[in-house]
Scaffold this motif. Structure first.
Motif, PDB file in Angstrom:
ATOM      1  N   GLU A 158       0.837  -1.206   0.000  1.00 31.26           N
ATOM      2  CA  GLU A 158       0.000   0.000   0.000  1.00 31.26           C
ATOM      3  C   GLU A 158       0.876   1.261   0.000  1.00 31.26           C
ATOM      4  O   GLU A 158       0.572   2.239  -0.682  1.00 31.26           O
ATOM      5  N   PHE A 159       1.943   1.224   0.766  1.00 29.01           N
ATOM      6  CA  PHE A 159       2.857   2.365   0.791  1.00 29.01           C
ATOM      7  C   PHE A 159       3.429   2.641  -0.604  1.00 29.01           C
ATOM      8  O   PHE A 159       3.581   3.789  -1.010  1.00 29.01           O
ATOM      9  N   ARG A 160       3.724   1.577  -1.313  1.00 32.26           N
ATOM     10  CA  ARG A 160       4.338   1.732  -2.638  1.00 32.26           C
ATOM     11  C   ARG A 160       3.322   2.155  -3.696  1.00 32.26           C
ATOM     12  O   ARG A 160       3.713   2.581  -4.787  1.00 32.26           O
ATOM     13  N   SER A 161       2.038   2.065  -3.380  1.00 33.04           N
ATOM     14  CA  SER A 161       1.014   2.372  -4.383  1.00 33.04           C
ATOM     15  C   SER A 161       0.492   3.806  -4.296  1.00 33.04           C
ATOM     16  O   SER A 161      -0.339   4.214  -5.106  1.00 33.04           O
ATOM     17  N   HIS A 162       0.957   4.563  -3.295  1.00 35.76           N
ATOM     18  CA  HIS A 162       0.530   5.957  -3.134  1.00 35.76           C
ATOM     19  C   HIS A 162       1.753   6.853  -3.062  1.00 35.76           C
ATOM     20  O   HIS A 162       2.822   6.441  -2.614  1.00 35.76           O
ATOM     21  N   ARG A 163       1.576   8.093  -3.464  1.00 36.92           N
ATOM     22  CA  ARG A 163       2.672   9.057  -3.420  1.00 36.92           C
ATOM     23  C   ARG A 163       2.603   9.958  -2.190  1.00 36.92           C
ATOM     24  O   ARG A 163       3.574  10.634  -1.883  1.00 36.92           O
ATOM     25  N   ARG A 164       1.464   9.977  -1.526  1.00 36.87           N
ATOM     26  CA  ARG A 164       1.292  10.922  -0.421  1.00 36.87           C
ATOM     27  C   ARG A 164       0.505  10.271   0.718  1.00 36.87           C
ATOM     28  O   ARG A 164      -0.478   9.560   0.489  1.00 36.87           O
ATOM     29  N   PHE A 165       0.952  10.538   1.938  1.00 38.49           N
ATOM     30  CA  PHE A 165       0.278  10.039   3.132  1.00 38.49           C
ATOM     31  C   PHE A 165       0.263  11.124   4.202  1.00 38.49           C
ATOM     32  O   PHE A 165       1.138  12.000   4.242  1.00 38.49           O
ATOM     33  N   LEU A 166      -0.730  11.037   5.060  1.00 37.95           N
ATOM     34  CA  LEU A 166      -0.726  11.770   6.317  1.00 37.95           C
ATOM     35  C   LEU A 166      -0.477  10.757   7.430  1.00 37.95           C
ATOM     36  O   LEU A 166      -0.947   9.618   7.352  1.00 37.95           O
ATOM     37  N   ILE A 167       0.257  11.173   8.456  1.00 38.17           N
ATOM     38  CA  ILE A 167       0.539  10.305   9.599  1.00 38.17           C
ATOM     39  C   ILE A 167       0.106  11.026  10.865  1.00 38.17           C
ATOM     40  O   ILE A 167       0.393  12.214  11.046  1.00 38.17           O
ATOM     41  N   THR A 168      -0.574  10.305  11.763  1.00 35.03           N
ATOM     42  CA  THR A 168      -0.965  10.909  13.030  1.00 35.03           C
ATOM     43  C   THR A 168      -0.969   9.852  14.120  1.00 35.03           C
ATOM     44  O   THR A 168      -0.805   8.653  13.865  1.00 35.03           O
ATOM     45  N   SER A 169      -1.163  10.316  15.343  1.00 29.37           N
ATOM     46  CA  SER A 169      -1.293   9.422  16.496  1.00 29.37           C
ATOM     47  C   SER A 169      -2.250  10.077  17.481  1.00 29.37           C
ATOM     48  O   SER A 169      -2.919  11.052  17.149  1.00 29.37           O
ATOM     49  N   HIS A 170      -2.272   9.565  18.693  1.00 28.05           N
ATOM     50  CA  HIS A 170      -3.293  10.021  19.636  1.00 28.05           C
ATOM     51  C   HIS A 170      -3.003  11.415  20.185  1.00 28.05           C
ATOM     52  O   HIS A 170      -1.868  11.906  20.153  1.00 28.05           O
ATOM     53  N   SER A 171      -4.061  12.059  20.666  1.00 26.92           N
ATOM     54  CA  SER A 171      -3.917  13.347  21.333  1.00 26.92           C
ATOM     55  C   SER A 171      -3.075  13.148  22.594  1.00 26.92           C
ATOM     56  O   SER A 171      -2.911  12.033  23.083  1.00 26.92           O
ATOM     57  N   ARG A 172      -2.518  14.244  23.104  1.00 26.52           N
ATOM     58  CA  ARG A 172      -1.593  14.181  24.241  1.00 26.52           C
ATOM     59  C   ARG A 172      -0.545  13.098  23.977  1.00 26.52           C
ATOM     60  O   ARG A 172      -0.450  12.111  24.707  1.00 26.52           O
ATOM     61  N   PRO A 173       0.260  13.265  22.928  1.00 26.38           N
ATOM     62  CA  PRO A 173       1.171  12.200  22.500  1.00 26.38           C
ATOM     63  C   PRO A 173       2.227  11.863  23.549  1.00 26.38           C
ATOM     64  O   PRO A 173       2.722  12.734  24.263  1.00 26.38           O
ATOM     65  N   ASP A 174       2.557  10.568  23.623  1.00 25.28           N
ATOM     66  CA  ASP A 174       3.628  10.110  24.502  1.00 25.28           C
ATOM     67  C   ASP A 174       4.854   9.774  23.658  1.00 25.28           C
ATOM     68  O   ASP A 174       4.904  10.057  22.459  1.00 25.28           O
ATOM     69  N   GLY A 175       5.845   9.170  24.269  1.00 26.04           N
ATOM     70  CA  GLY A 175       7.082   8.884  23.562  1.00 26.04           C
ATOM     71  C   GLY A 175       6.913   7.938  22.396  1.00 26.04           C
ATOM     72  O   GLY A 175       7.545   8.117  21.337  1.00 26.04           O
ATOM     73  N   ASP A 176       6.073   6.914  22.559  1.00 25.94           N
ATOM     74  CA  ASP A 176       5.864   5.964  21.470  1.00 25.94           C
ATOM     75  C   ASP A 176       5.170   6.639  20.295  1.00 25.94           C
ATOM     76  O   ASP A 176       5.524   6.410  19.131  1.00 25.94           O
ATOM     77  N   ALA A 177       4.196   7.485  20.576  1.00 24.30           N
ATOM     78  CA  ALA A 177       3.488   8.196  19.512  1.00 24.30           C
ATOM     79  C   ALA A 177       4.441   9.100  18.741  1.00 24.30           C
ATOM     80  O   ALA A 177       4.489   9.072  17.501  1.00 24.30           O
ATOM     81  N   VAL A 178       5.238   9.887  19.461  1.00 23.31           N
ATOM     82  CA  VAL A 178       6.117  10.859  18.811  1.00 23.31           C
ATOM     83  C   VAL A 178       7.217  10.159  18.024  1.00 23.31           C
ATOM     84  O   VAL A 178       7.450  10.438  16.836  1.00 23.31           O
ATOM     85  N   GLY A 179       7.911   9.224  18.669  1.00 23.23           N
ATOM     86  CA  GLY A 179       8.996   8.529  17.992  1.00 23.23           C
ATOM     87  C   GLY A 179       8.534   7.735  16.791  1.00 23.23           C
ATOM     88  O   GLY A 179       9.211   7.691  15.753  1.00 23.23           O
ATOM     89  N   SER A 180       7.358   7.130  16.897  1.00 24.53           N
ATOM     90  CA  SER A 180       6.851   6.287  15.813  1.00 24.53           C
ATOM     91  C   SER A 180       6.416   7.091  14.597  1.00 24.53           C
ATOM     92  O   SER A 180       6.685   6.703  13.464  1.00 24.53           O
ATOM     93  N   VAL A 181       5.730   8.219  14.814  1.00 21.44           N
ATOM     94  CA  VAL A 181       5.293   9.015  13.649  1.00 21.44           C
ATOM     95  C   VAL A 181       6.496   9.580  12.903  1.00 21.44           C
ATOM     96  O   VAL A 181       6.506   9.629  11.666  1.00 21.44           O
ATOM     97  N   LEU A 182       7.528   9.978  13.646  1.00 24.72           N
ATOM     98  CA  LEU A 182       8.710  10.535  12.998  1.00 24.72           C
ATOM     99  C   LEU A 182       9.475   9.468  12.223  1.00 24.72           C
ATOM    100  O   LEU A 182       9.924   9.695  11.095  1.00 24.72           O
ATOM    101  N   ALA A 183       9.614   8.283  12.816  1.00 20.47           N
ATOM    102  CA  ALA A 183      10.326   7.204  12.135  1.00 20.47           C
ATOM    103  C   ALA A 183       9.557   6.727  10.906  1.00 20.47           C
ATOM    104  O   ALA A 183      10.145   6.455   9.853  1.00 20.47           O
ATOM    105  N   LEU A 184       8.228   6.630  11.020  1.00 19.91           N
ATOM    106  CA  LEU A 184       7.428   6.185   9.881  1.00 19.91           C
ATOM    107  C   LEU A 184       7.498   7.200   8.740  1.00 19.91           C
ATOM    108  O   LEU A 184       7.533   6.814   7.565  1.00 19.91           O
TER     109      LEU A 184
END
Length: 322
Positions: free
Chosen positions: A13-39
């Motif tokens: 699916e990643f290879r079939s699109h040119r654009r994505f939005l990435i998000t996580s939960h409100s009041r982000p914690d370390g897993d949310a922040v680190g994961s969105v940036l790495a992805l």
């Protein structure tokens, strides 16, 4: 569908699109922040453009993570992407509402989560409740996609895993976890520097809040609980993010099997609860009972006030479980 098949479906699916939005939960914690940036970095290596959106600011202790300036704060995805055909990848949420962003219902959603309370709300769903963190799932995606684990990606993933395993103390920590972070360290993550940034860079307001919260400490048999009111937070000059980790001091008490920290939500007559267990009690089920969720040993939910009523409701459930 097996995890490898789900990973392959996501990469296709990643290879079939040119654009994505990435998000996580409100009041982000370390897993949310680190994961969105790495992805976001993973997707860019695959030739995609990725915008990272969050409803709330990143906590102070994660301010040194590389790529943080790419995060855009907004209340609606329409502020960034009017094209409703653009897929949104939602990390670490049991539903789109958990992000705090409006307009997600008009976009195709991809759901990646590791909570026992995870739900299939996307057109693609990968939920692995045995993963120690969503960051561990992003690492598996990167390895399967044969992208480079850069020092910046390694740093974000390591910080996410460090925080979401309770510094490698939760039951989700196993040999695979240590093999993973060993690999991240070999690719440029600095365990000592990340630990200093996360654990030894707290604002003074957080320490003052901790003192106020611990002064309210109550223990009854295997249970410990405490609270903080909006008035007390104002008195010490604290923000909501300063409350992160308070409950861990309670669960560290000898003989305590479960602990809960209640934070008053300003102007809402509600309390946000952080619940912990040493493993005997499944606090995810208790949180789900109140509309929340999480892991067996670490979960959360929101209860209506007043404080006495909210406290009695949660303690009654915890006592029943013990």
């Amino acid at each position: 569908m097996k995890h490898d098949d789900q990973i392959d479906a996501l990469i296709a699916e990643f290879r079939s699109h040119r654009r994505f939005l990435i998000t996580s939960h409100s009041r982000p914690d370390g897993d949310a922040v680190g994961s969105v940036l790495a992805l976001a970095e993973l997707l860019e290596q695959l030739g995609c453009h990725a915008d990272v959106l969050l409803a709330d600011p990143v906590p102070f202790i994660y301010r040194t993570l590389p790529g943080l300036d790419r995060i855009r704060y907004c209340s609606s995805v329409d502020e960034v992407e009017p094209d409703t055909q653009t897929p949104v990848i939602v990390l670490e949420c049991d539903g789109a509402a958990r992000t705090g962003l409006k307009g997600l219902d008009r976009h195709p959603l991809i759901n990646i989560d590791h909570h026992a309370s995870g739900r299939h709300f996307g057109y693609l769903n990968w939920i692995d409740e045995n993963a120690c963190a969503v960051a561990a799932m992003i690492y598996r995606l990167a390895r399967r996609a044969n992208v480079e684990i850069t020092p910046s990606m390694a740093t974000c993933l390591y910080a996410a895993i460090l925080s979401d395993t309770g510094s490698f103390t939760y039951s989700s920590t196993d040999a695979d976890t240590f093999a993973l972070v060993h690999d991240l360290a070999s690719h440029g993550a600095s365990p000592a520097q990340i630990a200093r940034d996360v654990y030894f860079s707290n604002p003074a307001s957080k320490i003052r809040l901790l003192g106020a919260a611990l002064s309210n400490l109550q223990c009854d048999g295997p249970l410990a609980w405490t609270w903080i009111t909006s008035e007390e937070m104002d008195r010490v000059g604290a923000e909501a993010e300063d409350c992160e980790g308070v409950v861990n001091y309670l669960i560290s008490i000898d003989g305590i099997e479960s602990a809960v920290f209640l934070r008053e939500v300003r102007d809402a007559s509600q309390f946000r609860l952080s619940i912990r267990s040493k493993g005997k009690l499944d606090v995810a089920r208790i949180a789900e009972h109140f509309g929340g969720g999480g892991h067996r040993s670490a979960s959360g939910c929101t209860l209506d006030g007043p404080l006495d009523a909210a406290t009695e409701r949660i303690l009654a459930q915890l006592r029943t479980g013990l």
